[in-house]
Structures are given as structure tokens and as C-alpha cells.
Design a protein around this motif. Structure first.
Motif, PDB file in Angstrom:
ATOM      1  N   ARG A   1       0.838  -1.204   0.000  1.00 17.38           N
ATOM      2  CA  ARG A   1       0.000   0.000   0.000  1.00 17.38           C
ATOM      3  C   ARG A   1       0.872   1.253   0.000  1.00 17.38           C
ATOM      4  O   ARG A   1       0.635   2.179  -0.778  1.00 17.38           O
ATOM      5  N   GLU A   2       1.891   1.274   0.867  1.00 20.43           N
ATOM      6  CA  GLU A   2       2.750   2.450   0.923  1.00 20.43           C
ATOM      7  C   GLU A   2       3.554   2.607  -0.367  1.00 20.43           C
ATOM      8  O   GLU A   2       3.788   3.733  -0.829  1.00 20.43           O
ATOM      9  N   TRP A   3       3.982   1.506  -0.957  1.00 18.71           N
ATOM     10  CA  TRP A   3       4.741   1.569  -2.208  1.00 18.71           C
ATOM     11  C   TRP A   3       3.883   2.146  -3.332  1.00 18.71           C
ATOM     12  O   TRP A   3       4.359   2.946  -4.133  1.00 18.71           O
ATOM     13  N   LEU A   4       2.608   1.748  -3.360  1.00 22.71           N
ATOM     14  CA  LEU A   4       1.703   2.255  -4.397  1.00 22.71           C
ATOM     15  C   LEU A   4       1.343   3.714  -4.171  1.00 22.71           C
ATOM     16  O   LEU A   4       1.223   4.495  -5.126  1.00 22.71           O
ATOM     17  N   PHE A   5       1.166   4.091  -2.919  1.00 18.14           N
ATOM     18  CA  PHE A   5       0.645   5.427  -2.637  1.00 18.14           C
ATOM     19  C   PHE A   5       1.726   6.482  -2.533  1.00 18.14           C
ATOM     20  O   PHE A   5       1.422   7.674  -2.541  1.00 18.14           O
ATOM     21  N   ALA A   6       2.993   6.094  -2.435  1.00 22.74           N
ATOM     22  CA  ALA A   6       4.064   7.082  -2.283  1.00 22.74           C
ATOM     23  C   ALA A   6       4.081   8.062  -3.450  1.00 22.74           C
ATOM     24  O   ALA A   6       4.227   9.277  -3.265  1.00 22.74           O
ATOM     25  N   LYS A   7       3.903   7.552  -4.662  1.00 22.53           N
ATOM     26  CA  LYS A   7       3.910   8.410  -5.839  1.00 22.53           C
ATOM     27  C   LYS A   7       2.750   9.400  -5.801  1.00 22.53           C
ATOM     28  O   LYS A   7       2.899  10.567  -6.204  1.00 22.53           O
ATOM     29  N   VAL A   8       1.595   8.948  -5.305  1.00 27.66           N
ATOM     30  CA  VAL A   8       0.429   9.822  -5.235  1.00 27.66           C
ATOM     31  C   VAL A   8       0.700  10.991  -4.285  1.00 27.66           C
ATOM     32  O   VAL A   8       0.486  12.157  -4.625  1.00 27.66           O
TER      33      VAL A   8
ATOM     34  N   VAL B   1      -1.928  15.392   5.818  1.00 25.04           N
ATOM     35  CA  VAL B   1      -3.336  15.043   5.654  1.00 25.04           C
ATOM     36  C   VAL B   1      -3.494  13.803   4.777  1.00 25.04           C
ATOM     37  O   VAL B   1      -4.224  12.864   5.114  1.00 25.04           O
ATOM     38  N   ILE B   2      -2.809  13.774   3.646  1.00 21.19           N
ATOM     39  CA  ILE B   2      -2.937  12.640   2.725  1.00 21.19           C
ATOM     40  C   ILE B   2      -2.375  11.371   3.362  1.00 21.19           C
ATOM     41  O   ILE B   2      -3.004  10.306   3.334  1.00 21.19           O
ATOM     42  N   THR B   3      -1.185  11.483   3.933  1.00 23.82           N
ATOM     43  CA  THR B   3      -0.526  10.306   4.499  1.00 23.82           C
ATOM     44  C   THR B   3      -1.323   9.725   5.654  1.00 23.82           C
ATOM     45  O   THR B   3      -1.586   8.512   5.706  1.00 23.82           O
ATOM     46  N   TYR B   4      -1.718  10.571   6.602  1.00 20.24           N
ATOM     47  CA  TYR B   4      -2.438  10.059   7.764  1.00 20.24           C
ATOM     48  C   TYR B   4      -3.819   9.531   7.384  1.00 20.24           C
ATOM     49  O   TYR B   4      -4.295   8.552   7.967  1.00 20.24           O
ATOM     50  N   SER B   5      -4.466  10.167   6.428  1.00 21.63           N
ATOM     51  CA  SER B   5      -5.798   9.701   6.025  1.00 21.63           C
ATOM     52  C   SER B   5      -5.744   8.294   5.460  1.00 21.63           C
ATOM     53  O   SER B   5      -6.568   7.435   5.796  1.00 21.63           O
TER      54      SER B   5
ATOM     55  N   VAL C   1      -3.371  11.144  18.356  1.00 21.90           N
ATOM     56  CA  VAL C   1      -2.233  11.981  17.959  1.00 21.90           C
ATOM     57  C   VAL C   1      -2.387  12.420  16.511  1.00 21.90           C
ATOM     58  O   VAL C   1      -2.129  13.574  16.153  1.00 21.90           O
ATOM     59  N   ILE C   2      -2.821  11.473  15.677  1.00 23.79           N
ATOM     60  CA  ILE C   2      -3.001  11.774  14.255  1.00 23.79           C
ATOM     61  C   ILE C   2      -4.058  12.853  14.067  1.00 23.79           C
ATOM     62  O   ILE C   2      -3.896  13.765  13.250  1.00 23.79           O
ATOM     63  N   TYR C   3      -5.145  12.746  14.821  1.00 24.93           N
ATOM     64  CA  TYR C   3      -6.210  13.746  14.677  1.00 24.93           C
ATOM     65  C   TYR C   3      -5.695  15.134  15.048  1.00 24.93           C
ATOM     66  O   TYR C   3      -5.990  16.122  14.378  1.00 24.93           O
ATOM     67  N   ARG C   4      -4.913  15.177  16.117  1.00 27.60           N
ATOM     68  CA  ARG C   4      -4.343  16.463  16.504  1.00 27.60           C
ATOM     69  C   ARG C   4      -3.429  17.000  15.396  1.00 27.60           C
ATOM     70  O   ARG C   4      -3.449  18.189  15.069  1.00 27.60           O
ATOM     71  N   GLU C   5      -2.631  16.111  14.824  1.00 26.76           N
ATOM     72  CA  GLU C   5      -1.739  16.532  13.745  1.00 26.76           C
ATOM     73  C   GLU C   5      -2.541  17.006  12.532  1.00 26.76           C
ATOM     74  O   GLU C   5      -2.159  17.962  11.853  1.00 26.76           O
ATOM     75  N   LEU C   6      -3.641  16.297  12.254  1.00 26.58           N
ATOM     76  CA  LEU C   6      -4.474  16.701  11.124  1.00 26.58           C
ATOM     77  C   LEU C   6      -5.067  18.082  11.355  1.00 26.58           C
ATOM     78  O   LEU C   6      -5.091  18.929  10.448  1.00 26.58           O
TER      79      LEU C   6
END
Length: 642
Positions: free
Chosen positions: A109-116, A162-166, A328-333
Motif C-alpha cells: 500500500r505504501e509503495w503504491l501510494f508514495a507516488k500519489v 493530511v494525505i498520508t495520515y488519512s 495523535v493523528i487527529y491532533r496533527e491533522l
């Protein structure tokens, strides 16, 4: 692509702005639909595999629990066979495979989404950068560069967050929560799912409310950080001014005041973070204790096996551990969305000077410039130009002179379309009969070269700064331009030659050297129209004479507008226009204006009395044998004595 926010976006309600920020990213994700779908498929497979891990662990525990009831002698005699018979060995292998597949699908998943992710961040940063260059000079004069760059940096990082954490955290956690709740409802009593869901709801509501409260502290930190950064950059850029006045302590004190305010805001933010963390852990601990107590009662009552207890406990850990991180993620978002607001506000800034739809390119035949009854003001209650009307014929030189504040530099800014003349009742500016408001800005500025009064260079090499006049020019062309600007001898004496670094804003070079660089890159640009905006006013007499010769060479056979304070530099202009408080009060040649005895003659006598003329350039009335190379008038006009 339409801009996601208007200029007033920062004043909107936070919740609405947050959703608008998220929706604004969707068009940038559209080109990668297939890759996103594949990444989401891998994410779902990873969560299904993750759900299988506790189930296999339950089976292993139940099998081992059954084996534990055998006698010690039987286990000693037949242990390997019993393990094989009971399938525990296969379950252990299956457990390892499923656990490994979870990691495999996550990495896919991370390999596919890194380009995005990286592509979207690149496109957004590029759009903001391009939009800033499209804004008028007014915007850049009113904003501090340091603050703008910080807004862009934080905004692009916020988009990535935002994109990464989502995709990597929020969606996977929501999917896992849904799968676990469905499993608990179908396999066990509803109370397990009810307690789990209630704890999740309370956790989310608590996190959202406290995070919304904390967001204002983050915004305050951003404001104070930008202010401190802007001040630091401004002080470092003006390093020489600070040194001239011995204000190092003063600047340090001002910077420390900003840092103190930032520290106070950061401390408040950290204190409220501690409240949030403790409350989240309390909710998780209570929910987990209730579920485990109920599961333990089931084991004692015989309605649940020991494997069921392990399964439920593992499910809870798998949920609450990422859920704790989700806080933590929500706070970062929320913080990232707050960071993005300012960048979107930059995108929403109105382009004061914009090209018309399908605006044609400027076509320059000779370069005839006409200001036709132009009125202009930067502010509604302060007029700068009043009914300015003049023509610069193709291939001739027109000088514009006047006292400071008379509107001379405004004419150059309007010619470059840094500002636009209002389209109704304020006149127009044309080049070869074409209204410059109706042509593309890029083609207009490509046709005009400028040697400014204050040449600001990039912190790069001499070659880069000269080649900036025509990016991509060959080394031979750069060297030819340097020779034409009489810069080659200076460069030859440098140890690194054309690779010499000029320093921040070109501060390693003298004023005359910087002016020659400006002339060289204008020569390299080779425009049909040339603007000399007080190009020698900051130089000494000797440097001015040397630079003036290079300027005469580059302006020959070009339509030239000279904006000058020193009248000695414009005595050979074909036309001299005298401005006073935004109006043309006189026009004519140097001889004509002296003979008229008006404003120009007064300025000339004043400069002579202060020795601004005697040592710099001769009066053509006193010395008729001026160097012919300096006379750029057509031969017929020069012969006629014009």
C-alpha cells in the motif's frame, strides 16, 4: 483548476474550512485513481489478515488448552504426534504467514501510494509558487517574504500530513473498527460490541472537543513563529544596515521578544496536550477493564474458552493501540489543516493584474510606446499620475525626469504591467498600437529589458546571474554579453571567473559591478524596448561614466525610456519629459528646455551648483564635439541640429 479558497478563507469557521481543505485536495488525486484503488485494496487485505491473527491465536490456545488436560505420561510419549494430530503446528505456521502478509500488504500500500502523495504535494507547491509570481507588486510590497515562505512550507507539509495520515492511519483504523465490531456482534454477546463502541465514541468526542480547543494555541504558535522568522530573515538580509547603525543588540532583543512570546504559546500548547493525553488513556483503560472483566466472567462460567479471552483481549489491543495513535493523528491533522489555511489564503489572493482570456502575444514591429492620457493611483485618495500623455517613437530615446515622488518609476511599473491602468476613463498604454492590457504579460515583459537603479542579484554564480536574462543561453553567449557590458576584464581577474558566487542579493560585488551584470543580462535578453530606471544614480562619477558608455551601446537602435535624476545622463535624449506631481510640465530636447528657462533649467542649474554635472558629462552647448558614439539620434535629425 479553480482555487479552493477565496482570499477571506481564513475568516471562515474552522470546521467548514477543514472540510473545504480536504475537498480541495480531491481534484489533485483524480489522475491517480487506479493507483489509489490498488492501494486501498492492499489496505483492506492487510486489515483482513490482521483480523485473522487473533483468530488463529485463539485456535492455538484452545488446542493447547485441550492438550494440557492429558496426563503427563501421554504427553511425554506422544507429544510430537499429538501436536501434529491437533494441527497446532499448522496453526503456528498459518499464524506466522498471516502476520507476515499483514506487513506485506501494508508495504505494498505504501509503495503504491508514495507516488500519489509526493505528486500531489509537488503540484500544490508549484501552483502556489506560480500564483505568487502572478500576483501584483502591491501584494509583495505589503507582505514579508519570510512569513510567506513559512506559510508555504507549513502548508505543503500539512498537505502531505493530511494525505498520508488519512490513507495510512485513519481509513485503516476505521475499517478495522468496523470489522471487529461486526465480529463481536456475530460471535459473542452484544455487550462486548456495545462497550467497545461506547468507548470509541466517547474517545472520539473527547479528542475532537479538546483538540478543537487546542487548535487556537497552535494557530497562535504559527503566527508567532512566522513573525520571529520574518524578523530574523529581514534582519539578516539587511545585515549591512544593522552593522552601520550598531544595532546588533537591538535586533537581538527584538528577536528574543518574539521567541519569548512563541515559547509562552508553545508551553500552553504542551500543557493542554498533557490534559488530552491523560483523558484519552483514562477512557481506553476503563473500556478495556470492563471488557476483560466480562470476558473473565464468561471463562469462569464456562461460556467462553481461554482462547476466547485471548481473542477478545488481542482485538481490544489491536483497536486501542492504533486508536491511541489516532488521537495523535487527529491532533496533527487539525494542526496541518490550520497550517494549510494560510497557504490556501495565498492561493485565494486575487490577481490584480490578470491576462484576458485568450490574450494574444504582443507583436513588436518597431517598439513605439504611447501613454495616452493616463491617470493612475495606488490608493483611491492619492493620485500619482495625472493625464500623462507622450509618445516614444520607435528607435528613439525619451528621458523622464523630475523630483522624487513625481511619478517617474510608476511609469516604468505601468509599462511592465506590475499594475494596470484602470480600464475605464483612465487612458491607456500602447506598444505599436496594441493596448498592453489586452496582450499576454509574458510576451510584454519578454519585449522589454530593464537596468534598474538597485540591481538585486541571486545568491549564485556570475554566470547564472548574467544568463538569467535568457535562461538556457550558451556559455559563449554569456561571455559575449559580459564583453559588451565591459564586465569581462573584471571577471578575468577573479580566481573562479564566471563561477564566482556573488553572495546574498549580490552584496559581494560593488555597485558598478552589479550594474554591469544587470546590463550584461539585458544585452543577453536582447529586447527591442529598453528601460533604464536611474541606472547610474547610485554610482560615483568615474563608475557612472564607464557604465554610461555601456548603456549607450546597449540602447543604440532600441526604443529606450530613461528614468533619471541626474540630468547629465540624459542630455542627448531625443525627448525629455519633465514630471512634477504626476503631471507633464515640460517636454523637449535638452537645448530647448534650457532655453525655455523653466523647471528643467532650474534643476540643471541646481545640479551644476552642487557639482553633479561638471565632472560627469559635458554640456552639449559648451562642447559641440561630443563623442559621436554617444549620439543615438538618427543621422538626419543630428545633422539638422535637433
Amino acid at each position: 483548476m479553480p482555487l479552493p479558497f477565496s482570499a477571506g478563507a481564513s475568516t471562515r469557521k474552522p470546521g467548514r474550512s477543514d472540510w473545504r481543505a480536504v475537498l480541495a485536495l480531491l481534484p489533485y488525486l483524480k489522475p491517480y485513481r487506479a493507483r489509489i484503488a490498488a492501494a486501498l485494496g492492499c489496505m483492506l487485505a492487510a486489515k483482513l489478515a490482521n483480523l485473522g491473527v487473533p483468530m488463529l491465536l485463539k485456535l492455538i490456545v484452545d488446542r493447547l488448552g485441550g492438550a494440557a488436560q492429558l496426563t503427563a505420561a501421554a504427553r511425554a510419549a506422544d507429544s510430537p504426534l499429538m501436536l501434529a494430530a491437533g494441527g497446532v503446528g499448522l496453526l503456528v505456521v498459518a499464524y506466522a504467514v498471516v502476520r507476515l502478509s499483514t506487513s506485506l500488504f501494508n508495504e505494498l500500500r505504501e509503495w503504491l501510494f508514495a507516488k500519489v502523495t509526493e505528486s500531489v504535494v509537488r503540484r500544490m507547491a508549484l501552483q502556489v509558487f506560480e500564483h505568487l509570481h502572478g500576483l501584483s507588486l502591491r501584494f509583495h510590497l505589503e507582505r514579508q517574504t519570510g512569513g510567506v515562505t513559512r506559510d508555504i512550507d507549513r502548508g505543503t507539509r500539512g498537505i502531505q500530513t493530511v494525505i498520508t495520515y488519512s490513507v495510512y492511519n485513519i481509513l485503516p483504523t476505521l475499517i478495522e473498527v468496523t470489522l471487529v465490531l461486526v465480529f463481536l456482534v456475530t460471535r459473542y454477546e452484544p455487550m462486548f460490541a456495545l462497550v467497545t463502541f461506547a468507548a470509541l465514541v466517547i474517545y472520539v468526542l473527547f479528542t475532537v472537543r479538546l483538540t478543537a480547543w487546542r487548535t487556537r494555541f497552535r494557530r497562535e504558535m504559527n503566527e508567532l513563529e512566522s513573525r520571529a522568522s520574518s524578523h530574523a530573515i529581514d534582519a539578516l538580509i539587511n545585515y549591512e544596515t544593522v552593522k552601520y547603525f550598531g544595532n546588533e543588540v537591538f535586533e537581538t532583543r527584538r528577536y528574543d521578544e518574539n521567541l519569548r512570546a512563541y515559547r509562552a504559546a508553545a508551553i500552553r500548547s504542551q500543557q493542554t496536550l498533557s490534559y488530552l493525553n491523560f483523558g484519552q488513556q483514562t477512557i481506553i483503560a476503563v473500556g478495556l477493564a470492563v471488557i476483560l472483566w466480562r470476558a473473565t466472567q464468561g471463562v469462569l462460567a464456562g461460556t467462553l474458552s481461554l482462547g476466547d479471552l485471548v481473542l477478545i483481549n488481542t482485538f481490544m489491543l489491536q483497536l486501542y493501540i492504533p486508536l491511541n495513535f489516532l488521537g495523535v493523528i487527529y491532533r496533527e491533522l487539525k494542526q496541518s489543516l490550520a497550517d494549510m489555511e494560510k497557504m490556501f489564503a495565498l492561493l485565494g489572493q486575487h490577481r490584480e493584474v490578470a491576462d484576458l482570456a485568450d490574450a494574444p502575444a504582443l507583436s513588436v514591429a518597431g517598439g513605439r510606446i504611447a501613454f495616452e492620457h493616463v491617470d493612475f493611483s495606488y490608493e483611491a485618495n492619492r493620485a500619482i499620475l495625472r493625464d500623462v500623455d507622450f509618445v516614444v517613437e520607435a528607435g528613439t530615446t525619451t528621458a523622464i525626469v523630475g523630483h522624487s515622488g513625481s511619478g517617474k518609476s510608476t511609469i516604468a511599473r505601468l509599462l511592465f504591467r506590475f499594475y494596470d491602468v484602470p480600464r475605464t476613463g483612465a487612458g491607456r498604454i500602447t506598444i505599436d498600437g496594441q493596448d498592453i492590457r489586452a496582450v499576454g504579460q509574458a510576451s510584454l515583459r519578454a519585449a522589454i529589458g530593464i537596468v534598474p537603479q538597485d540591481t538585486v542579484l541571486f545568491n549564485d554564480t556570475l554566470e547564472y546571474n548574467i544568463a538569467y536574462g535568457r535562461p538556457g543561453a550558451s556559455r559563449a553567449s554569456v561571455e559575449a554579453a559580459a564583453r559588451a557590458a565591459h564586465l569581462d576584464a573584471f571577471i578575468a581577474r577573479l580566481p573562479d571567473g564566471y563561477r564566482t558566487m556573488v553572495g546574498e542579493r549580490g552584496l559581494k560585488l560593488s555597485g558598478g559591478e552589479k550594474q554591469r551584470v544587470a546590463i550584461a543580462r539585458t544585452i543577453l535578453k536582447d529586447p527591442p524596448i529598453l528601460v533604464l530606471d536611474e541606472a547610474t544614480s547610485a554610482l560615483d562619477s568615474r563608475s557612472e561614466r564607464a557604465i554610461q558608455g555601456a548603456l549607450d551601446d546597449v540602447s543604440r537602435n532600441r526604443t529606450t525610456v530613461v528614468i533619471a535624476h541626474r540630468l547629465s545622463t540624459v542630455v542627448r535624449a531625443d525627448q525629455i519629459i519633465v514630471l512634477d506631481q504626476g503631471r507633464i510640465v515640460e517636454r523637449g530636447t535638452h537645448r530647448d528646455l534650457l532655453a525655455a528657462g523653466g523647471a528643467y533649467a532650474q534643476m540643471w542649474r541646481l545640479q551644476q551648483s552642487h557639482h553633479d554635472v561638471d565632472d560627469e558629462a559635458p554640456d552639449p552647448d559648451a562642447d559641440p564635439d561630443l563623442a559621436p558614439s554617444l549620439d543615438r539620434r538618427p543621422a538626419s535629425r543630428a545633422a539638422a541640429g535637433e
